[in-house]
Design an enzyme around this catalytic site. Structure first.
Site, mmCIF file in Angstrom:
data_model
loop_
_atom_site.group_PDB
_atom_site.id
_atom_site.type_symbol
_atom_site.label_atom_id
_atom_site.label_comp_id
_atom_site.label_asym_id
_atom_site.label_seq_id
_atom_site.Cartn_x
_atom_site.Cartn_y
_atom_site.Cartn_z
ATOM 1 C CB THR A 1 -0.152 5.998 -9.565
ATOM 2 O OG1 THR A 1 -0.044 7.419 -9.584
ATOM 3 C CG2 THR A 1 -0.259 5.473 -10.988
ATOM 4 C CB THR A 2 -5.071 8.609 -9.066
ATOM 5 O OG1 THR A 2 -4.884 8.318 -7.679
ATOM 6 C CG2 THR A 2 -6.544 8.719 -9.383
ATOM 7 C CG HIS B 1 -7.759 3.959 0.675
ATOM 8 N ND1 HIS B 1 -7.286 3.512 -0.526
ATOM 9 C CD2 HIS B 1 -6.723 4.610 1.281
ATOM 10 C CE1 HIS B 1 -6.013 3.872 -0.655
ATOM 11 N NE2 HIS B 1 -5.647 4.541 0.428
ATOM 12 C CG HIS C 1 -1.950 1.074 1.225
ATOM 13 N ND1 HIS C 1 -3.268 0.868 1.575
ATOM 14 C CD2 HIS C 1 -1.873 2.396 0.915
ATOM 15 C CE1 HIS C 1 -3.944 2.001 1.483
ATOM 16 N NE2 HIS C 1 -3.104 2.950 1.086
ATOM 17 C CG HIS D 1 -1.440 6.348 -2.169
ATOM 18 N ND1 HIS D 1 -2.617 6.194 -2.835
ATOM 19 C CD2 HIS D 1 -1.670 5.939 -0.895
ATOM 20 C CE1 HIS D 1 -3.540 5.712 -2.008
ATOM 21 N NE2 HIS D 1 -2.985 5.549 -0.820
ATOM 22 C CD GLU E 1 -8.766 6.352 4.152
ATOM 23 O OE1 GLU E 1 -7.728 7.018 4.087
ATOM 24 O OE2 GLU E 1 -9.603 6.302 3.228
ATOM 25 C CG ASP F 1 -9.980 10.658 -5.998
ATOM 26 O OD1 ASP F 1 -11.034 11.040 -5.426
ATOM 27 O OD2 ASP F 1 -8.847 11.033 -5.652
ATOM 28 C CG ASP G 1 -1.427 5.550 3.108
ATOM 29 O OD1 ASP G 1 -1.736 5.260 1.948
ATOM 30 O OD2 ASP G 1 -2.205 6.143 3.883
HETATM 31 P P1 IMP Z 1 -1.248 9.175 -6.714
HETATM 32 O O1 IMP Z 1 -2.477 8.359 -6.865
HETATM 33 O O2 IMP Z 1 -0.002 8.502 -7.161
HETATM 34 O O3 IMP Z 1 -1.406 10.533 -7.372
HETATM 35 O O4 IMP Z 1 -1.025 9.413 -5.148
HETATM 36 C C1 IMP Z 1 -1.652 10.436 -4.404
HETATM 37 C C2 IMP Z 1 -3.149 10.211 -4.235
HETATM 38 O O5 IMP Z 1 -3.364 9.052 -3.437
HETATM 39 C C3 IMP Z 1 -3.848 11.331 -3.452
HETATM 40 O O6 IMP Z 1 -4.284 12.369 -4.278
HETATM 41 C C4 IMP Z 1 -5.031 10.611 -2.800
HETATM 42 O O7 IMP Z 1 -6.127 10.572 -3.655
HETATM 43 C C5 IMP Z 1 -4.522 9.199 -2.630
HETATM 44 N N1 IMP Z 1 -4.174 8.938 -1.227
HETATM 45 C C6 IMP Z 1 -2.954 9.022 -0.656
HETATM 46 N N2 IMP Z 1 -3.035 8.691 0.650
HETATM 47 C C7 IMP Z 1 -4.317 8.404 0.897
HETATM 48 C C8 IMP Z 1 -5.017 7.985 2.067
HETATM 49 O O8 IMP Z 1 -4.480 7.819 3.161
HETATM 50 N N3 IMP Z 1 -6.359 7.793 1.918
HETATM 51 C C9 IMP Z 1 -7.010 7.952 0.739
HETATM 52 N N4 IMP Z 1 -6.373 8.319 -0.370
HETATM 53 C C10 IMP Z 1 -5.050 8.540 -0.301
HETATM 54 ZN ZN ZN Z 2 -3.673 4.937 1.062
#
Ligand code: IMP
Ligand code: ZN
Length: 367
Positions: free
Chosen positions: A110-111, A221, A21, A23, A224, A164, A302
């Protein structure tokens, strides 16, 4: 040092670990962000972006909570890491950090995002990350070829694409389609992430049904924040995830289902404690409860770039706060492999590494 000695950071760092986990954007170290910022500032002195070392609050000063957390991405990091070069550089840096921390298998998530200013669409973004993963694998191979002793320690990398909570169904379907399209290049699953206060999410159900139909791994997720009633949690369980992230505020009847289904639990201690998602500090973290209950735990970071606690530090925390000894830490790390989305061959490679490590530790004790 022997296997019966109290675990320290040197042990948890040497221990082969899997990270399930993490990101991508949240895992970029402040130093790496600073380097990207410096390069951009020197190319464009008029750039209106503050130095990340100043702009990103320090979690250790209590400067981050669930309200201030998400804007760090939306207002700052996405504005900085916003072109092919910086995404590639950041991905390589994140993977190197995990490798240096003794991680031998990572499922980065990643998103997919559109970066209009750089002409990057979501598919382009995914391709850039996958290319950066390939480049990392190649550079690692070159380094290991030069030093045959470390060959087996190689970090293997897979990718999970995140939906997301704020996505429309159409956007979520696009993420699932991208995951399916690039599956043979290392995508293993789908995640649900984003600000947990964002509701409802029931419109996303068909995307998870499609991911299931395609046989992709599913992780979400989960709990939380405290919620009124357990409808959302029950709905997410109907999506049939194999793993759940965080699992903090979970009613007893839902805990029973999780235990019965033996779902993988991606537990992120520093994130939960420092972001004040869980109460009572490290000692009161629900890691203790699930560890005692024999849950399938995958200790995770995380967002190591923000919470500044590496996976080996997270292992050291559970030793310190829950009294796990070296063998129990090794068991914990070995158990996480059960719930990876990678295939049997990948699991067996990691278990071999872990077994070899333990054998060597034991041999060291006997000599
Ligand atoms: P990315 O998906 O690589 O851009 O990583 C950052 C994104 O991960 C953030 O914009 C959040 O949407 C998501 N994210 C990171 N940490 C958390 C968390 O603890 N809970 C929910 N979403 C998270
Ligand atoms: Zn997370």
């Amino acid at each position: 040092m022997s296997i019966s000695a109290k675990p320290d950071l040197a042990f948890t760092k040497a221990l082969p670990k899997v990270e399930l986990h993490a990101h991508l954007t949240g895992s970029i170290s402040k130093q790496c962000l600073h380097d990207i910022w410096l390069a951009k500032i020197s190319a464009d002195a008029g750039l209106a972006l503050e130095d990340p070392l100043i702009a990103i609050p320090s979690v250790k000063d209590g400067g981050i909570d669930v309200v201030s957390f998400f804007p760090i991405f939306d207002r700052y990091i996405y504005a900085l890491v916003c072109d092919e070069e910086s995404i590639r550089h950041a991905t390589a840096s994140v993977l190197q950090d995990f490798a240096d921390d003794g991680v031998c298998y990572v499922e980065l998530r990643t998103t997919p995002r559109v970066i209009a200013t750089a002409g990057i669409n979501k598919e382009g973004y995914v391709s850039i990350v996958l290319d950066a993963m390939d480049d990392f694998a190649a550079s690692q191979q070159n380094r290991l070829d030069a030093d045959a002793t470390g060959k087996e320690k190689k970090l293997h990398v897979k990718l999970i694409l995140s939906i997301d909570r704020k996505n429309t169904l159409q956007e979520a379907m696009e993420v699932v389609a991208l995951a399916a399209k690039y599956r043979d290049q290392g995508i293993v699953g789908i995640d649900l992430c984003g600000n947990p206060t964002r509701k409802p999410i029931s419109h996303l159900s068909p995307a998870f049904a499609e991911a299931k139909r395609l046989g992709l791994g599913i992780t979400v997720h989960f709990a939380e924040m405290p919620q009124d009633g357990s409808e959302e949690l029950e709905m997410m369980l109907e999506w049939q995830p194999q793993r759940l992230g965080h699992v903090i505020h979970v009613p007893q009847d839902v805990k029973t289902v999780i235990a019965e289904r033996q779902l993988g639990l991606e537990l992120c201690l520093s994130c939960n404690v420092l972001c004040k998602l869980s109460r009572g500090g490290f000692e009161a973290h629900h890691f203790g409860e699930w560890w005692t209950a024999g849950g399938k735990i995958a200790l995770s970071t995380d967002d190591v770039g923000i919470f500044e606690s590496s996976l080996s530090e997270e292992y050291a925390f559970v030793a310190k706060h829950f009294g796990l000894n070296r063998e129990q830490l090794w068991d914990l790390s070995r158990g996480a492999v059960d719930v990876v989305f990678g295939d049997r061959e990948e699991k067996e490679r990691v278990w071999r590494l872990m077994d070899k490590f333990w054998e060597q530790e034991g041999r060291r004790e006997r000599t």
